[in-house]
Design a protein around this motif. Structure first.
Motif, PDB file in Angstrom:
ATOM      1  N   PHE A  19      19.185  37.247  38.563  1.00  0.00           N
ATOM      2  CA  PHE A  19      17.992  37.130  37.851  1.00  0.00           C
ATOM      3  C   PHE A  19      17.700  35.801  37.081  1.00  0.00           C
ATOM      4  O   PHE A  19      16.798  35.053  37.459  1.00  0.00           O
ATOM      5  CB  PHE A  19      17.658  38.143  37.007  1.00  0.00           C
ATOM      6  CG  PHE A  19      16.414  38.164  36.261  1.00  0.00           C
ATOM      7  CD1 PHE A  19      15.113  38.340  36.906  1.00  0.00           C
ATOM      8  CD2 PHE A  19      16.204  37.681  34.709  1.00  0.00           C
ATOM      9  CE1 PHE A  19      13.864  38.309  36.240  1.00  0.00           C
ATOM     10  CE2 PHE A  19      15.122  37.494  34.201  1.00  0.00           C
ATOM     11  CZ  PHE A  19      13.830  38.112  34.779  1.00  0.00           C
ATOM     12  N   ALA A  20      18.465  35.433  35.919  1.00  0.00           N
ATOM     13  CA  ALA A  20      18.483  34.169  35.365  1.00  0.00           C
ATOM     14  C   ALA A  20      18.178  32.746  36.268  1.00  0.00           C
ATOM     15  O   ALA A  20      17.428  32.169  35.721  1.00  0.00           O
ATOM     16  CB  ALA A  20      19.181  34.210  34.097  1.00  0.00           C
ATOM     17  N   GLN A  21      19.191  32.880  36.963  1.00  0.00           N
ATOM     18  CA  GLN A  21      19.466  31.550  37.870  1.00  0.00           C
ATOM     19  C   GLN A  21      18.053  31.459  38.825  1.00  0.00           C
ATOM     20  O   GLN A  21      17.649  30.562  38.877  1.00  0.00           O
ATOM     21  CB  GLN A  21      20.568  31.771  38.739  1.00  0.00           C
ATOM     22  CG  GLN A  21      20.846  30.416  39.633  1.00  0.00           C
ATOM     23  CD  GLN A  21      22.045  30.635  40.555  1.00  0.00           C
ATOM     24  OE1 GLN A  21      22.800  31.446  40.211  1.00  0.00           O
ATOM     25  NE2 GLN A  21      22.310  29.771  41.436  1.00  0.00           N
ATOM     26  N   GLU A  22      17.736  32.649  39.472  1.00  0.00           N
ATOM     27  CA  GLU A  22      16.577  32.695  40.366  1.00  0.00           C
ATOM     28  C   GLU A  22      15.345  32.330  39.501  1.00  0.00           C
ATOM     29  O   GLU A  22      14.384  31.424  40.047  1.00  0.00           O
ATOM     30  CB  GLU A  22      16.606  33.775  41.370  1.00  0.00           C
ATOM     31  CG  GLU A  22      17.655  34.103  42.142  1.00  0.00           C
ATOM     32  CD  GLU A  22      17.698  32.952  43.081  1.00  0.00           C
ATOM     33  OE1 GLU A  22      17.021  32.202  43.535  1.00  0.00           O
ATOM     34  OE2 GLU A  22      19.029  32.628  43.461  1.00  0.00           O
ATOM     35  N   LYS A  23      14.935  32.698  38.270  1.00  0.00           N
ATOM     36  CA  LYS A  23      14.098  32.452  37.673  1.00  0.00           C
ATOM     37  C   LYS A  23      13.783  30.943  37.128  1.00  0.00           C
ATOM     38  O   LYS A  23      12.847  30.349  37.068  1.00  0.00           O
ATOM     39  CB  LYS A  23      13.864  33.566  36.181  1.00  0.00           C
ATOM     40  CG  LYS A  23      12.683  33.388  35.638  1.00  0.00           C
ATOM     41  CD  LYS A  23      12.865  34.219  34.343  1.00  0.00           C
ATOM     42  CE  LYS A  23      11.772  34.086  33.393  1.00  0.00           C
ATOM     43  NZ  LYS A  23      12.065  34.834  31.996  1.00  0.00           N
ATOM     44  N   ALA A  24      15.064  30.741  36.916  1.00  0.00           N
ATOM     45  CA  ALA A  24      15.405  29.275  36.336  1.00  0.00           C
ATOM     46  C   ALA A  24      14.474  28.262  37.787  1.00  0.00           C
ATOM     47  O   ALA A  24      14.258  27.179  37.288  1.00  0.00           O
ATOM     48  CB  ALA A  24      16.514  28.664  35.810  1.00  0.00           C
ATOM     49  N   ARG A  25      15.391  28.638  38.716  1.00  0.00           N
ATOM     50  CA  ARG A  25      14.876  27.742  39.864  1.00  0.00           C
ATOM     51  C   ARG A  25      13.657  27.585  40.063  1.00  0.00           C
ATOM     52  O   ARG A  25      12.943  26.856  40.468  1.00  0.00           O
ATOM     53  CB  ARG A  25      15.690  28.143  41.105  1.00  0.00           C
ATOM     54  CG  ARG A  25      17.208  27.745  41.138  1.00  0.00           C
ATOM     55  CD  ARG A  25      18.136  28.063  42.161  1.00  0.00           C
ATOM     56  NE  ARG A  25      17.587  29.048  43.394  1.00  0.00           N
ATOM     57  CZ  ARG A  25      17.300  28.627  44.412  1.00  0.00           C
ATOM     58  NH1 ARG A  25      17.174  27.456  45.019  1.00  0.00           N
ATOM     59  NH2 ARG A  25      16.827  29.592  45.318  1.00  0.00           N
TER      60      ARG A  25
END
Length: 137
Positions: free
Chosen positions: A82-88
């Motif tokens: 979640f955090a990685q995809e949200k940041a991307r």
């Protein structure tokens, strides 16, 4: 951005099967196709079919129906962070804003050929809005 920031790692969809992490990764694919050399260009015949059959549904004003089919490249079967995809996604949106309208005027898409800046804008917004609604934000 405010709507994206209301998403939580445990947000549940109102329809469909994707997790919130998968949905964010799914939304990132459209930006990957615009900015990166990560996805292959469809064959000539497939591009012709996409232009004739799919383009207006993607760049036109009518919202996507719930549970509509998606292209295989957009399918997310594995778990996504979640955090990685949200940041991307946030970074892609900021990049899009910084590049501005002039960058997108006449820019070719992998599937539909040259698009106007308005068509790019509609395509980006409509897809993201559809999935943010899917998760109730």
């Amino acid at each position: 951005m405010a709507r994206i920031n209301r998403l939580e790692p445990d947000s549940r969809p109102l329809w469909g099967k994707m997790t919130v992490g998968q949905m964010l990764a799914h939304c990132n694919v459209m930006y990957e196709m615009a900015f990166e050399q990560k996805h292959p260009r469809p064959s000539f015949l497939m591009r012709l079919l996409l232009k004739l059959v799919v383009k207006q549904a993607v760049v036109g004003p009518k919202p996507y129906p719930k549970n509509s089919r998606t292209a295989p490249v957009f399918l997310m079967k594995e778990t996504k962070d979640f955090a990685q995809e949200k940041a991307r996604l946030t970074a892609y949106i900021q990049q899009t804003q910084q590049l501005g309208e002039a960058y997108f005027e006449g820019k070719p898409s992998l599937s539909f050929g040259e698009l106007t800046a308005q068509e790019w804008n509609t395509m980006f917004y409509k897809h993201l809005d559809h999935h943010l609604q899917q998760f109730g934000v």
